[in-house]
Design an enzyme around this catalytic site. Structure first.
Site, PDB file in Angstrom:
ATOM      1  N   GLU A 196      -5.132  -3.819  -1.885  1.00  0.00           N
ATOM      2  CA  GLU A 196      -6.561  -3.496  -1.950  1.00  0.00           C
ATOM      3  C   GLU A 196      -6.874  -2.164  -1.281  1.00  0.00           C
ATOM      4  OE1 GLU A 196      -5.820  -5.936   1.777  1.00  0.00           O
ATOM      5  OE2 GLU A 196      -5.111  -5.863  -0.311  1.00  0.00           O
ATOM      6  N   GLU A 215       9.145  -3.757  13.544  1.00  0.00           N
ATOM      7  CA  GLU A 215       9.005  -2.746  12.496  1.00  0.00           C
ATOM      8  C   GLU A 215       7.706  -1.980  12.753  1.00  0.00           C
ATOM      9  OE1 GLU A 215       9.232  -2.354   7.637  1.00  0.00           O
ATOM     10  OE2 GLU A 215       8.279  -4.131   8.496  1.00  0.00           O
ATOM     11  N   SER A 246       5.694  -6.813   4.088  1.00  0.00           N
ATOM     12  CA  SER A 246       6.260  -7.116   5.396  1.00  0.00           C
ATOM     13  C   SER A 246       7.021  -8.438   5.375  1.00  0.00           C
ATOM     14  CB  SER A 246       5.148  -7.189   6.443  1.00  0.00           C
ATOM     15  OG  SER A 246       4.327  -8.325   6.224  1.00  0.00           O
ATOM     16  N   CYS A 282       9.710   1.120   3.723  1.00  0.00           N
ATOM     17  CA  CYS A 282      10.660   0.131   4.226  1.00  0.00           C
ATOM     18  C   CYS A 282      12.075   0.666   4.294  1.00  0.00           C
ATOM     19  CB  CYS A 282      10.619  -1.137   3.363  1.00  0.00           C
ATOM     20  SG  CYS A 282      11.246  -0.898   1.684  1.00  0.00           S
ATOM     21  N   LYS A 308      -1.302  -7.822  -8.733  1.00  0.00           N
ATOM     22  CA  LYS A 308      -2.270  -7.768  -7.635  1.00  0.00           C
ATOM     23  C   LYS A 308      -1.823  -6.640  -6.710  1.00  0.00           C
ATOM     24  CE  LYS A 308      -3.271  -8.520  -3.847  1.00  0.00           C
ATOM     25  NZ  LYS A 308      -3.796  -7.542  -2.785  1.00  0.00           N
ATOM     26  N   PHE A 364       0.800  -1.214   0.000  1.00  0.00           N
ATOM     27  CA  PHE A 364       0.000   0.000   0.000  1.00  0.00           C
ATOM     28  C   PHE A 364       0.836   1.268   0.000  1.00  0.00           C
ATOM     29  CE2 PHE A 364       0.712  -0.461   4.613  1.00  0.00           C
ATOM     30  CZ  PHE A 364       1.009   0.839   4.976  1.00  0.00           C
TER      31      PHE A 364
END
Length: 497
Positions: free
Chosen positions: A176, A382, A226, A281, A173, A149
């Site tokens: 969402e 994290e 992640s 990240c 993909k 995202f």
């Protein structure tokens, strides 16, 4: 309410599963759209379409592929402001940050435009009498990408431009939570002349992810997200015989030596820790201060942090926007309160921050924690939010031991005026990307992005030469041809064929 559907075969395709997910505006907290979730059958339809398109695209000329990509680069550049607006509306990051994301994605499109040079291959002649050997690279077929995202446009552009330039077809993909930017990228690809079925999008949740990981016609999968999910993607994909590159999470450290320019270090810490609300990240989440560096450095960071302007991403005055969801906002806040309970000093507490007129948004201010130790949750996990921890050590050697003990090894940085110390650091630190007086060392497009240890699962980093190698496979061709002097009559004029 607007519905974001799938993109299959060069056009929008309405979802038929009956399942939808909400798409929020993080600044207001309101649901503004919904996204169709694909069933296994819908994913299968996208893969079938991609497989059919590969029959012609996989054998197309490099000239044809690059002509489409050059046009695509022009269109994305022309629509960068529109793409940034879509990113801001669904992710929440400020407009300038969203524009920067599109620009970094365009770097990889430009790299893909130069794919003929990357696919030249090698030739050795006369390895034996009248024997030549050539090494070439060929496309894999249908490949897939699963993207996060936090970079709705950039990370997809890290994947599919190189994949299709190499002759593959692609099924994306996207997250969402932020589907609109990827859909716009697909529309622009069609406008650029990309043949139907070469780039497809299926939206959805774990059902769609697993369908791609298990599909027998998907040859390779790229993932950014992640660490737990990256591990799952790698294990599941390779179990089903796929090539997988899965980039995971991080806990990036910034080492500040006593001789460092502390104003530069403070500016860099602010930018790297709080930019994009810490939802990246490559964010710096830990400053490792050596010797007497901590007190003056913390003072400079606090002075700058107190002046940051937090607000809706479409407000030009805003420097940081909201977090992606309310649940994530609450999770980030819990690390700040938890650190205080575990003995850290909370220099800045951003957990109670709100924006007037946007009280239902997913807001949090910046937080700064001092005297953090490796046993604390704020150090171990994290956080993926605007929380910066300061760990104090006495020596460079203690700093390196601390940093290399981390299970992650994505990015890191050192701030110093000492070239010898910087050189030693870049060789000794266990991380895939290193910055010297550069807080976020994301490589340019022609170098590859990726970490070490639990920040990467698979053998290939993303984009750059590693990206080309990931989306192709090598073949060696050995040939022997009879020499004309071996005999035979040919009175014709010699011609080149």
């Amino acid at each position: 309410m607007k519905t974001i559907n799938h993109w299959i075969g060069g056009k929008p395709v309405e979802g038929v599963s009956g399942n939808f997910g909400p798409v929020y505006n993080p600044a207001t907290g309101a649901q503004e759209k919904q996204v169709a979730f694909a069933s296994v059958e819908e994913v299968d339809a996208a893969v079938r379409t991609a497989k059919e398109a590969f029959r012609s695209w996989g054998t197309s000329s490099l000239a044809k592929r690059t002509s489409v990509l050059f046009k695509y680069r022009e269109l994305v550049d022309a629509h960068r402001d529109e793409l940034a607006q879509l990113i801001t509306a669904e992710h929440g990051k400020v407009h300038s940050d969203a524009l920067g994301e599109v620009a970094r994605g365009l770097e990889i499109v430009e790299l893909a435009c130069g794919i003929p040079e990357k696919l030249k291959g090698e030739l050795s002649t006369q390895v034996s009498t009248r024997v030549d050997v050539a090494s070439i690279r060929q496309s894999l077929g249908v490949v897939a990408g699963i993207t996060p995202f936090n970079f709705p446009a950039m990370v997809p552009m890290w994947m599919f431009p190189i994949a299709i330039a190499c002759g593959n077809t692609f099924v994306l993909k996207p997250s969402e939570k932020v589907p609109s930017a990827a859909f716009k990228l697909a529309e622009l690809a069609a406008e650029a002349g990309l043949p139907d079925g070469v780039l497809n999008i299926v939206n959805g949740d774990k059902v769609a992810v697993d369908a791609l990981l298990e599909h027998p016609d998907v040859a390779a999968v790229s993932f950014v997200g992640s660490t737990p999910i990256a591990r799952y993607i790698h294990t599941t994909g390779t179990t089903h015989g796929k090539r997988v590159q899965a980039l995971g999470g991080a806990k990036n450290h910034m080492l500040v030596l006593p001789d460092a320019d502390l104003d530069l270090a403070a500016d860099s810490a602010i930018n790297a820790a709080y930019g994009s609300a810490g939802e990246r990240c490559m964010a710096i989440s830990v400053v490792v201060a050596v010797g007497d560096t901590a007190d003056p450095l913390i003072g400079k960071i606090k002075e700058r942090a107190d002046k940051l302007r937090i607000g809706p991403g479409d407000d030009p005055a805003s420097e940081m926007g909201p977090l992606i969801t309310k649940a994530h906002r609450d999770k980030v806040a819990s690390y700040v309160t938890g650190a205080a309970a575990q003995g850290a000093d909370v220099v800045i507490d951003g957990t109670g921050y709100t924006v007037e007129g946007y009280e239902n948004g997913h807001w949090i201010g910046v937080s700064l924690l001092d005297n953090v130790t490796p046993e604390m949750d704020a150090y171990r996990d994290e956080i993926f939010g605007p929380v910066l921890s300061v760990v104090r050590v006495e020596t460079y050697e203690q700093a390196i031991e601390l940093m290399n003990s981390s299970p992650w090894g994505n990015g890191t940085a050192i701030f110093t005026r000492d070239g010898g110390a910087a050189r030693r650091f870049q060789l000794e630190v266990e991380a895939g990307m290193v910055g010297v007086n550069v807080p976020i060392p994301v490589p340019v497009g022609y170098h590859s992005f990726g970490g070490w240890k639990d920040s990467l699962f698979g053998d290939h980093h993303i984009y750059g030469n590693d990206g080309v190698h990931f989306y192709t496979r090598g073949k060696v061709v050995t040939t022997r041809w009879p020499d004309p002097s071996d005999g035979g009559i040919n009175l014709g004029f010699p011609r080149n064929h």
